[in-house]
Design a protein around this motif. Structure first.
Motif, PDB file in Angstrom:
ATOM      1  N   VAL A 285       0.956  -5.392  -0.382  1.00 23.06           N
ATOM      2  CA  VAL A 285       0.677  -5.736   1.117  1.00 23.06           C
ATOM      3  C   VAL A 285       0.298  -4.689   1.676  1.00 23.06           C
ATOM      4  O   VAL A 285      -0.879  -5.327   2.911  1.00 23.06           O
ATOM      5  CB  VAL A 285       2.627  -5.960   1.643  1.00 23.06           C
ATOM      6  N   LEU A 286       0.507  -3.550   1.829  1.00 24.72           N
ATOM      7  CA  LEU A 286      -0.234  -2.847   3.140  1.00 24.72           C
ATOM      8  C   LEU A 286      -1.476  -2.534   2.680  1.00 24.72           C
ATOM      9  O   LEU A 286      -2.885  -2.692   3.594  1.00 24.72           O
ATOM     10  CB  LEU A 286       0.399  -1.155   2.825  1.00 24.72           C
ATOM     11  N   GLY A 287      -2.136  -2.573   1.013  1.00 22.93           N
ATOM     12  CA  GLY A 287      -3.933  -2.895   0.796  1.00 22.93           C
ATOM     13  C   GLY A 287      -4.457  -4.179   0.441  1.00 22.93           C
ATOM     14  O   GLY A 287      -5.225  -3.697   0.152  1.00 22.93           O
ATOM     15  N   SER A 288      -3.782  -5.122   1.237  1.00 25.93           N
ATOM     16  CA  SER A 288      -4.455  -6.291   0.624  1.00 25.93           C
ATOM     17  C   SER A 288      -4.398  -7.252   2.303  1.00 25.93           C
ATOM     18  O   SER A 288      -5.776  -7.911   2.151  1.00 25.93           O
ATOM     19  CB  SER A 288      -3.582  -7.010   0.047  1.00 25.93           C
ATOM     20  N   THR A 289      -4.734  -6.881   2.794  1.00 32.02           N
ATOM     21  CA  THR A 289      -4.261  -7.045   4.582  1.00 32.02           C
ATOM     22  C   THR A 289      -4.970  -6.309   5.493  1.00 32.02           C
ATOM     23  O   THR A 289      -4.155  -4.911   5.801  1.00 32.02           O
ATOM     24  CB  THR A 289      -4.186  -8.618   4.780  1.00 32.02           C
ATOM     25  N   ASP A 290      -6.016  -6.452   6.856  1.00 35.23           N
ATOM     26  CA  ASP A 290      -6.272  -6.281   7.962  1.00 35.23           C
ATOM     27  C   ASP A 290      -4.775  -6.848   9.339  1.00 35.23           C
ATOM     28  O   ASP A 290      -4.974  -6.499   9.647  1.00 35.23           O
ATOM     29  CB  ASP A 290      -7.241  -5.478   8.060  1.00 35.23           C
ATOM     30  N   SER A 291      -4.454  -7.732   8.225  1.00 38.20           N
ATOM     31  CA  SER A 291      -4.068  -8.887   9.654  1.00 38.20           C
ATOM     32  C   SER A 291      -3.072  -9.077  10.206  1.00 38.20           C
ATOM     33  O   SER A 291      -2.130  -9.320  11.027  1.00 38.20           O
ATOM     34  CB  SER A 291      -4.005 -10.191   9.330  1.00 38.20           C
ATOM     35  N   ILE A 292      -1.970  -8.064   9.545  1.00 37.77           N
ATOM     36  CA  ILE A 292      -0.916  -7.689   9.467  1.00 37.77           C
ATOM     37  C   ILE A 292      -0.307  -6.810  10.262  1.00 37.77           C
ATOM     38  O   ILE A 292      -1.477  -6.226  10.836  1.00 37.77           O
ATOM     39  CB  ILE A 292       0.477  -6.666   8.265  1.00 37.77           C
ATOM     40  N   SER A 293       0.621  -6.902  11.792  1.00 35.58           N
ATOM     41  CA  SER A 293       0.930  -6.561  12.960  1.00 35.58           C
ATOM     42  C   SER A 293       1.559  -5.371  12.520  1.00 35.58           C
ATOM     43  O   SER A 293       1.903  -4.457  11.434  1.00 35.58           O
ATOM     44  CB  SER A 293       2.335  -7.589  13.919  1.00 35.58           C
ATOM     45  N   LYS A 294       1.498  -4.514  13.869  1.00 32.79           N
ATOM     46  CA  LYS A 294       1.906  -3.326  13.650  1.00 32.79           C
ATOM     47  C   LYS A 294       3.388  -3.253  13.725  1.00 32.79           C
ATOM     48  O   LYS A 294       3.694  -2.601  12.684  1.00 32.79           O
ATOM     49  CB  LYS A 294       1.642  -2.214  14.974  1.00 32.79           C
ATOM     50  N   LYS A 295       3.721  -3.589  14.182  1.00 27.31           N
ATOM     51  CA  LYS A 295       5.691  -3.831  13.957  1.00 27.31           C
ATOM     52  C   LYS A 295       5.904  -4.202  12.614  1.00 27.31           C
ATOM     53  O   LYS A 295       6.907  -4.224  11.931  1.00 27.31           O
ATOM     54  CB  LYS A 295       5.622  -5.411  14.827  1.00 27.31           C
ATOM     55  N   SER A 296       5.176  -4.917  12.030  1.00 29.32           N
ATOM     56  CA  SER A 296       5.103  -6.094  10.089  1.00 29.32           C
ATOM     57  C   SER A 296       4.776  -4.892   9.426  1.00 29.32           C
ATOM     58  O   SER A 296       5.763  -3.840   8.395  1.00 29.32           O
ATOM     59  CB  SER A 296       4.681  -6.878  10.361  1.00 29.32           C
ATOM     60  N   GLU A 297       3.473  -3.888   9.857  1.00 28.15           N
ATOM     61  CA  GLU A 297       3.288  -2.310   9.266  1.00 28.15           C
ATOM     62  C   GLU A 297       5.026  -1.664   9.110  1.00 28.15           C
ATOM     63  O   GLU A 297       5.076  -1.127   8.334  1.00 28.15           O
ATOM     64  CB  GLU A 297       2.093  -2.106   9.759  1.00 28.15           C
ATOM     65  N   ALA A 298       4.790  -1.415  10.006  1.00 27.32           N
ATOM     66  CA  ALA A 298       5.628   0.070  10.055  1.00 27.32           C
ATOM     67  C   ALA A 298       7.200  -0.761   9.944  1.00 27.32           C
ATOM     68  O   ALA A 298       7.815   0.399   8.883  1.00 27.32           O
ATOM     69  CB  ALA A 298       6.223  -0.015  11.982  1.00 27.32           C
ATOM     70  N   MET A 299       7.720  -1.790  10.088  1.00 24.30           N
ATOM     71  CA  MET A 299       8.832  -1.895   8.880  1.00 24.30           C
ATOM     72  C   MET A 299       8.725  -2.423   7.371  1.00 24.30           C
ATOM     73  O   MET A 299       9.672  -1.617   6.435  1.00 24.30           O
ATOM     74  CB  MET A 299       9.432  -3.734   9.156  1.00 24.30           C
ATOM     75  N   ILE A 300       7.275  -2.658   6.715  1.00 23.59           N
ATOM     76  CA  ILE A 300       7.120  -2.196   5.973  1.00 23.59           C
ATOM     77  C   ILE A 300       6.785  -1.132   4.947  1.00 23.59           C
ATOM     78  O   ILE A 300       7.500  -0.888   4.447  1.00 23.59           O
ATOM     79  CB  ILE A 300       5.908  -3.058   5.061  1.00 23.59           C
ATOM     80  N   ARG A 301       6.268   0.404   6.050  1.00 26.25           N
ATOM     81  CA  ARG A 301       6.318   1.262   5.511  1.00 26.25           C
ATOM     82  C   ARG A 301       7.568   2.224   5.180  1.00 26.25           C
ATOM     83  O   ARG A 301       8.436   3.181   4.141  1.00 26.25           O
ATOM     84  CB  ARG A 301       5.306   2.121   6.332  1.00 26.25           C
ATOM     85  N   ASN A 302       8.342   1.948   6.573  1.00 24.05           N
ATOM     86  CA  ASN A 302      10.018   2.269   6.537  1.00 24.05           C
ATOM     87  C   ASN A 302      10.896   1.495   5.162  1.00 24.05           C
ATOM     88  O   ASN A 302      11.344   2.348   4.835  1.00 24.05           O
ATOM     89  CB  ASN A 302      11.038   1.721   7.760  1.00 24.05           C
ATOM     90  N   LYS A 303      11.048   0.224   4.509  1.00 24.19           N
ATOM     91  CA  LYS A 303      11.168  -0.139   3.599  1.00 24.19           C
ATOM     92  C   LYS A 303      11.002   0.613   2.843  1.00 24.19           C
ATOM     93  O   LYS A 303      11.456   1.354   1.173  1.00 24.19           O
ATOM     94  CB  LYS A 303      11.331  -1.451   3.756  1.00 24.19           C
ATOM     95  N   LEU A 304       9.612   0.916   2.302  1.00 24.76           N
ATOM     96  CA  LEU A 304       8.595   2.096   1.428  1.00 24.76           C
ATOM     97  C   LEU A 304       8.974   3.308   1.271  1.00 24.76           C
ATOM     98  O   LEU A 304       9.650   3.328  -0.093  1.00 24.76           O
ATOM     99  CB  LEU A 304       7.534   1.601   1.569  1.00 24.76           C
ATOM    100  N   VAL A 305       9.576   3.685   2.492  1.00 26.76           N
ATOM    101  CA  VAL A 305       9.761   5.125   1.952  1.00 26.76           C
ATOM    102  C   VAL A 305      11.402   4.765   2.107  1.00 26.76           C
ATOM    103  O   VAL A 305      11.271   5.948   0.818  1.00 26.76           O
ATOM    104  CB  VAL A 305       9.789   5.621   3.615  1.00 26.76           C
ATOM    105  N   ALA A 306      11.899   3.975   2.215  1.00 27.24           N
ATOM    106  CA  ALA A 306      13.302   4.119   1.731  1.00 27.24           C
ATOM    107  C   ALA A 306      13.658   3.936  -0.241  1.00 27.24           C
ATOM    108  O   ALA A 306      13.976   4.790  -1.063  1.00 27.24           O
ATOM    109  CB  ALA A 306      14.083   2.891   2.362  1.00 27.24           C
ATOM    110  N   ASN A 307      12.401   2.959  -0.339  1.00 27.86           N
ATOM    111  CA  ASN A 307      12.426   2.612  -1.632  1.00 27.86           C
ATOM    112  C   ASN A 307      11.877   4.279  -3.060  1.00 27.86           C
ATOM    113  O   ASN A 307      12.452   3.918  -3.800  1.00 27.86           O
ATOM    114  CB  ASN A 307      11.750   2.118  -2.066  1.00 27.86           C
ATOM    115  N   GLU A 308      11.118   4.680  -1.731  1.00 28.21           N
ATOM    116  CA  GLU A 308      10.859   6.210  -2.729  1.00 28.21           C
ATOM    117  C   GLU A 308      11.906   6.957  -2.715  1.00 28.21           C
ATOM    118  O   GLU A 308      11.110   7.367  -3.757  1.00 28.21           O
ATOM    119  CB  GLU A 308       9.145   6.165  -2.152  1.00 28.21           C
TER     120      GLU A 308
END
Length: 676
Positions: free
Chosen positions: A629-652
Motif C-alpha cells: 500500500v505504501l509503495g503503490s500510490t502517492d495519493s494516500i493522505s498523510k493521516k492514512s499513511e501515518a496510521m498504516i506506518r504505525n500498524k506496520l511498525v506494530a506488526n514488525e
C-alpha cells in the motif's frame, strides 16, 4: 499480594468443585423422583375429568393448545412451549412430561420458576433422540413405548456418555428417564404414556455413581444467580436489614425494659389492654408482617388477683430474627465468599469493629485432611461495613431473653435445641427457608460465592452499581483492592476468570511455554513459567492461574482475556479510564462508565495485545500488505499513511519478538534442568 498456595490446595479446590457438583446433582434427584404429595391433583385425574383436554395450564393457555404461553413479563421474553405439527408423534409425551415442569404442577422438589421449563424442553429432545429416534419408535404408540426395555435405556445412557461433542447429554438423559419412570410408577400420567420399568434398573448405585462422576467432570458447576434471582435475593435481604431491622431494634429495647422472665415464653401480662405494647410489637411494612403479638384474656388469672391480659410475643420475635439471619447469610455468602463449613462455624463474637471503624471477621479454615483432631486454622479478613453494622444490630436483638443460645451467628432462633456443632443440615435449613421466601431454586453457598465473582467478570453497568452499593465503595478499583484482602473472594474471582477464559488462557500458556510469544503480558507469563515450571503442568496449572490473577487483584486490578483473531489475544488488567482509552475504544460513542476492551476492533499496537506462534503467517501477510500500500500510490493522505506506518511498525515488532522468543521458554527450562 495474597499467596493462594497458603490458603488453598489442589485437593481443597477439587473438593470444593465436587461439593458444588453434588449440590447440583442432588437438585436433579429432588426434582425427578420421590413421594408425591397426597394433595397433588395428577394429570391422569385432570384428563379423565376433561376428555377434550381443555383445561388450563396457565393464565394464558389450555392443555390442548398448540402453544403453551406460561408466563409473560414486561421487558422479558415470554416463556413458551410449542407443539409443532411435524412432531405430532412426540407431542403427547411432551405434554405429559413438561406439564410437571410447570411450577404450579411440580410434584417433585420445589420448581418455583417458569424459566425452569426451558431446560426441560432440551431434556425432552435428548430423551426423544436417544431412546425413540435411535430405536425407530413412536412416542404416540403405546405398543412402541411397551417395547422399551431396561437394556435399551441403559444402552441409550451409555451412548450419551460416549458422546464427546455433547458431554451434558449423559446426566440430562438420566434426569429425564428418571422423571419419566417416577411419574409412570406413581400413575400420575395417562396410562398410554407410562413406561413399565422398575427405576432401580436404571437408577442404581453403580449407574448413579457413574453419572455423578461424569457430571463432576463435564458440567460447569459455575452456576451463578441470574440478575432476576439476585434481585429477588437482594429485595428480601435488604427489606429485612434496611426496613425491618430498625423497627425490631425499637421492639427489643422496649421489651428489654420490661424485664420479662427468661423462660420459654417470657409473656407480658397487663391489667388491661396495653396499646403501647400492641403498637410496638405489631409491625407491618409494605403489607409484609414483620412481627406480631397475640393477646389473650384469662378470667381465671383475674380471679386469682393476677393480670388477666396475657401477651405472647417470643415466637414471632424468633421468626423475625430468623429472617434477619437469612438476610445476613445471603450477604455474607455473596460478599465474603466462604464455603458452607466455614460459614457454619461463625460465632456472633467472630465479627467485630477495630479502632479504625473497620469490620473484621475471624474465619476458621478447614483444609483437606484425614486427621480427626484437626480443628482448622483461623484467619482474619475484612467484611463490608454494612454487614458488620447489621451484625452488631443482630447481636443486640439476640441479647434479649435467651436468644444468644450457643452463640452461632446462623443458628435457628426458633429452635430450642442445644446446638453443639453446626452441621451441613443446619445450612440446608437456612437455604430451604430462603428458597421458600424468595422462590429461588438451587440455593447453596457455592452459588453465592460465584455470583459476585461472575458480576465482577461481566462488569455490566447494573452489576457494577450493585457491587459498589454492597461494598460501600464509590470506585470499582477500591472494591477490588478491598477484595484482594479476602482470600476467599480472590479464590472465587480467580476461579470465575478461569471458568470464563479457560480455553483461551490455556492456549496462551501452551504457546508461550512450547512455541513463541510477543507482548508485555506474555513476557510476564513467560517469566512466571521459567521461575516455577512445575506449577504450569497438570493440576498445578489451575492453582498457578489463580495465583497469577491474585497478583493483579492485590493491586486492585481486574483481569480480562479474550481471543481477538487467530493467534492474537487481548489480556487486559486494571480499570479502563475514559481519558486513557486503549486503541480499540478510541472514537467510539456512548461508552458508559464500566469499560471493557472491544475485541472486534483489536489493534496489534495496543499494549494489551498478546501474540503467539499461530499469528505469525497473518502478521507476515499484514507486513507485506502494508508495504504494498505504501509503495503503490502517492495519493494516500498523510493521516492514512501515518496510521498504516504505525500498524506496520506494530506488526514488525511482534514478528521480531516471535522470532526472538521462539522456544525461548523451552530452552530456559532445559537449562534449568541441567543446572539442577
Amino acid at each position: 499480594m495474597i499467596d493462594l498456595d497458603k490458603y488453598f490446595s489442589i485437593e481443597s479446590l477439587q473438593k470444593d468443585l465436587d461439593e458444588a457438583a453434588n449440590e447440583e446433582f442432588n437438585h436433579i434427584l429432588e426434582t425427578t423422583g420421590g413421594k408425591i404429595s397426597n394433595s397433588a391433583i395428577s394429570l391422569s385425574t385432570k384428563i379423565s375429568e376433561h376428555p377434550d383436554h381443555n383445561f388450563p395450564v396457565s393464565d394464558y393457555s389450555s392443555y390442548n393448545d398448540d402453544m403453551w404461553l406460561l408466563e409473560y413479563t414486561n421487558g422479558q421474553n415470554p416463556v413458551k412451549i410449542h407443539f409443532y405439527e411435524e412432531d405430532e408423534q412426540y407431542n403427547g409425551l411432551k405434554r405429559v412430561l413438561l406439564y410437571y415442569s410447570i411450577p404450579d404442577f411440580s410434584v417433585f422438589g420445589t420448581i418455583k420458576s417458569y424459566n425452569t421449563v426451558k431446560p426441560y424442553l432440551t431434556l425432552f429432545n435428548i430423551l426423544i433422540s436417544y431412546v425413540f429416534k435411535h430405536n425407530h419408535l413412536s412416542a404416540s404408540d403405546p405398543s412402541d413405548i411397551g417395547c422399551i426395555t431396561p437394556t435399551m435405556l441403559n444402552e441409550a445412557l451409555d451412548r450419551a456418555k460416549l458422546n464427546k461433542d455433547a458431554p451434558r447429554h449423559y446426566h440430562s438423559l438420566f434426569r429425564m428417564i428418571r422423571l419419566w419412570i417416577s411419574l409412570s410408577t406413581q400413575e400420575v400420567i395417562p396410562e398410554e404414556y407410562r413406561i413399565d420399568i422398575d427405576l432401580t434398573y436404571v437408577d442404581n448405585k453403580k449407574r448413579r455413581k457413574d453419572v455423578v462422576k461424569h457430571f463432576q467432570g463435564t458440567v460447569s458447576t459455575w452456576i451463578p444467580f441470574s440478575e432476576n434471582e439476585l434481585a429477588q435475593l437482594m429485595d428480601y435481604s435488604l427489606f429485612w436489614l434496611e426496613n425491618a431491622l430498625p423497627k425490631l431494634m425499637n421492639v427489643r429495647d422496649y421489651l428489654g425494659g420490661l424485664n420479662l422472665v427468661k423462660n420459654s415464653d417470657a409473656p407480658f401480662a397487663s391489667w388491661e389492654k396495653n396499646e403501647e405494647f400492641e403498637n410496638l410489637t405489631n409491625i407491618t411494612i409494605n403489607e409484609i408482617n414483620v412481627m406480631c403479638s397475640n393477646r389473650r384474656y384469662d378470667k381465671t388469672r383475674l380471679e386469682n388477683c393476677s393480670k388477666p391480659y396475657y401477651y405472647s410475643w417470643k415466637n414471632q420475635y424468633a421468626i423475625a430474627l430468623d429472617h434477619i439471619r437469612n438476610s445476613l447469610f445471603i450477604l455474607v455468602g455473596l460478599l465474603v465468599g466462604m464455603r458452607a463449613r466455614e460459614m457454619g462455624q461463625i460465632m456472633l463474637d467472630d465479627i467485630y469493629k477495630d479502632n479504625n471503624e473497620e469490620y473484621w471477621i475471624n474465619i476458621t479454615r478447614f483444609k483437606t485432611t484425614n486427621d480427626p483432631n484437626y480443628q482448622g486454622e483461623t484467619e482474619v479478613i475484612p467484611i463490608p461495613y454494612f454487614i458488620g453494622a447489621c451484625v452488631d444490630s443482630f447481636r443486640h436483638l439476640k441479647s434479649l431473653s435467651d436468644f444468644n443460645k450457643q452463640g452461632y451467628l446462623f443458628q435457628s432462633n426458633k429452635s430450642r435445641k442445644v446446638l453443639n456443632n453446626f452441621t451441613p443440615g443446619q445450612i440446608r435449613l437456612i437455604t430451604d427457608e430462603i428458597k421458600q421466601f424468595t422462590g429461588i431454586e438451587r440455593i447453596h453457598t457455592h452459588r453465592f460465592r460465584k455470583t459476585v465473582a461472575e458480576m465482577l467478570i461481566r462488569r455490566s453497568e447494573k452489576n457494577i452499581d450493585l457491587i459498589r452499593m454492597l461494598f460501600g465503595h464509590e470506585s470499582y478499583s477500591m472494591t477490588l483492592k478491598y477484595i484482594a484482602r479476602n482470600p476467599f473472594m480472590v479464590n472465587s474471582i480467580a476461579e470465575a476468570i478461569q471458568v470464563n477464559f479457560t480455553e483461551d488462557f490455556h492456549e496462551v500458556i501452551r504457546n508461550i511455554r512450547d512455541e513463541s510469544y510477543s507482548g508485555k503480558s506474555a513476557e510476564r507469563i513467560a517469566s512466571a513459567i521459567i521461575k516455577t515450571p512445575e506449577k504450569f503442568v497438570g493440576k498445578q496449572l489451575k492453582l498457578q492461574i489463580m495465583n497469577y490473577v491474585s497478583h493483579l487483584l492485590s493491586s486492585g486490578e481486574m483481569w480480562f482475556i479474550h481471543r481477538a483473531a487467530i493467534g492474537t489475544y487481548c489480556i487486559h488488567s486494571g480499570e479502563i479510564k475514559i481519558d486513557n482509552l486503549p486503541p480499540c475504544l478510541i472514537g467510539k460513542k456512548n461508552l458508559g462508565h464500566s469499560l471493557s476492551p472491544d475485541i472486534s476492533n483489536c489493534q496489534l499496537e495496543c499494549e494489551y495485545c498478546v501474540v503467539v506462534e499461530k499469528a505469525k503467517k497473518a502478521i507476515s501477510d499484514n507486513i507485506h500488505f502494508y508495504h504494498s500500500v505504501l509503495g503503490s500510490t502517492d495519493s494516500i493522505s498523510k493521516k492514512s499513511e501515518a496510521m498504516i506506518r504505525n500498524k506496520l511498525v506494530a506488526n514488525e515488532k511482534h514478528l521480531e519478538a516471535l522470532n526472538v522468543n521462539h522456544h525461548k521458554v523451552k530452552k530456559a527450562l532445559k537449562m534449568k534442568v541441567v543446572q539442577l
